[in-house]
Design an enzyme around this catalytic site. Structure first.
Site: not given
Ligand code: CTP
Length: 401
Positions: A210, A278, A306
């Protein structure tokens, strides 16, 4: 900056020694007195006369010079300074300091000092990456020495890689930070920061990634370190140099990032800034995918989260867990939902929609979402946002034993 402040600069033997002439000039321009120990090897690269002319003081060189010892012994030399800077710090000088060797004026002054020590390494990339050097650098960091990580690029020896001494500007900024008698409210605390994107392998040559630049996460790690926290930065692939005084662990995938994060526990505070992918390919690695007629269909599987893992850790949950939320609409509502769903204490929500230019840019507009409510912060540079967040984090720990 008051006139009493004095830096003891130890110039080691390396081609980067010439940058110290500029550093001395800049320090004096900033009203800081400079006293120099020029090692024997350092004197092969810059002359005592040019150093003395710029420093406006005599140059110290030989531990066993009777005159120096009677006029200004190594103890006084190191004690009269507000801080000690070693630049360029060669592999040899680093090894000596890490192991407590003291057989010349430079190493003796380093052991005798009761002041903060900053080192700016410079050497061949292989020497820098050698496990022995890395072990010594880790020891120095553990001893509270600030290490200004060398940058990557073309080296004087003709090779490329990490090993170039930081530029005088960068060294000066670390010196000014330390000289400013800045309060260090996070001293004794361990901070963990994740930053950058992750790369998820599709096959040995392709990956899912990304647009995260890592800038905001790096700025936060730097700000936490500046407030005295021992800071571990778990970073996905970025083009950034490790911030001064921060221990960086480089990873690629979400699963590597999780493993490195858990390995760095316990921590007092964790700030998850990384844009973790994700999903990853359900069947990654193996052999390179070939064009066999129709395009392949890619099956994805979910990556571990995480932030959630840290927030819900039953044995080693950091006292404060902070997440980020990058949203394009209903920023606050989605952030509040994320706060509850992931179990963290704060969410820093930023709007990455329309022309904000946040992804990869220099500025950011954030909202701090906590159980108590929402604070809208004014648009600011990523380092200003980082400094403000670090100060807020320090406020939490000021009230904790
Ligand atoms: N994060 C993480 N590990 C993942 C995904 C996200 O630690 N596998 C953490 C990011 O570092 C950030 C927070 O979660 O602090 C938000 O990430 P985001 O990708 O926006 O959250 P999602 O749960 O994926 O929500 P959405 O995709 O529905 O926006």
């Amino acid at each position: 900056m008051n006139d009493q402040q004095r830096v003891l600069l130890i110039i080691g033997g390396g081609i980067a020694a010439y940058k110290c002439l500029d550093l001395i000039r800049r320090l004096r321009d900033a009203g800081i007195a400079v006293r120099v120990i020029l090692t024997k090897a350092g004197a092969e690269f810059v002359t005592p006369l040019s150093v003395a002319s710029l420093a406006g003081d005599k140059v110290y060189g030989d531990l066993f010079s009777l005159t120096d010892e009677s006029e200004m012994g190594h103890i006084r030399l190191s004690r009269e300074a507000s801080l000690v800077v070693m630049a360029p710090a060669t592999a040899d000088l680093i090894a000596k300091l890490a192991n407590g060797l003291a057989n010349d004026l430079a190493s003796t002054a380093l052991l005798a000092t009761d002041k903060p020590v900053i080192v700016a390494p410079a050497m061949n990339a292989r020497m820098w990456l050698h496990p022995a050097t890395q072990r010594n650098v880790a020891t120095l960091k553990g001893d509270g020495v600030t290490v200004i990580e060398p940058g990557a690029g073309a080296l004087a020896c003709g090779e490329t890689g990490p090993g170039r001494m930081a530029e005088p500007d960068a060294i000066l900024s670390v010196i000014l930070d330390r000289l400013a008698d800045a309060p260090r409210p996070l001293a004794g605390r361990h901070a963990l920061v994740t930053a950058g994107p992750t790369w998820e392998a599709i096959d040995p040559v392709r990956y899912i990634a990304n647009r995260s630049s890592g800038k905001q996460g790096y700025a936060i790690a730097e700000a936490l370190a500046r407030l005295g926290a021992r800071t571990t930065l778990i970073s996905g692939p970025t083009a950034l140099d490790a911030p001064a005084g921060v221990e960086r662990v480089c990873v690629e995938s979400a699963r590597d990032m999780l493993a490195a994060t858990e390995a760095a526990l316990p921590a007092d505070v964790a700030v998850c800034v990384a844009a973790v992918s994700d999903w990853r390919a359900a069947v990654g690695g193996g052999q390179k995918l070939k064009k066999n007629g129709a395009p392949p269909s890619l099956e994805l599987t979910e990556n571990p989260d995480i932030l959630t893992t840290l927030s819900r850790h039953n044995r080693q949950r950091p006292a404060l867990v902070v997440g980020f939320a990058a949203e394009t609409e209903r920023v606050i509502a989605y952030a509040q939902d994320k706060l509850a769903r992931k179990g963290c204490d704060w969410i820093v929500a930023n709007d990455v929609s329309h022309d904000t230019g946040v992804m990869g840019g220099e500025r950011n507009t954030v909202h701090l979402v906590t159980a108590e409510g929402v604070e809208d912060w004014p648009t600011a540079s990523k380092s200003e946002v980082a400094a403000r967040l670090a100060t807020r984090i320090a406020g939490v720990f000021a009230r904790k034993p």
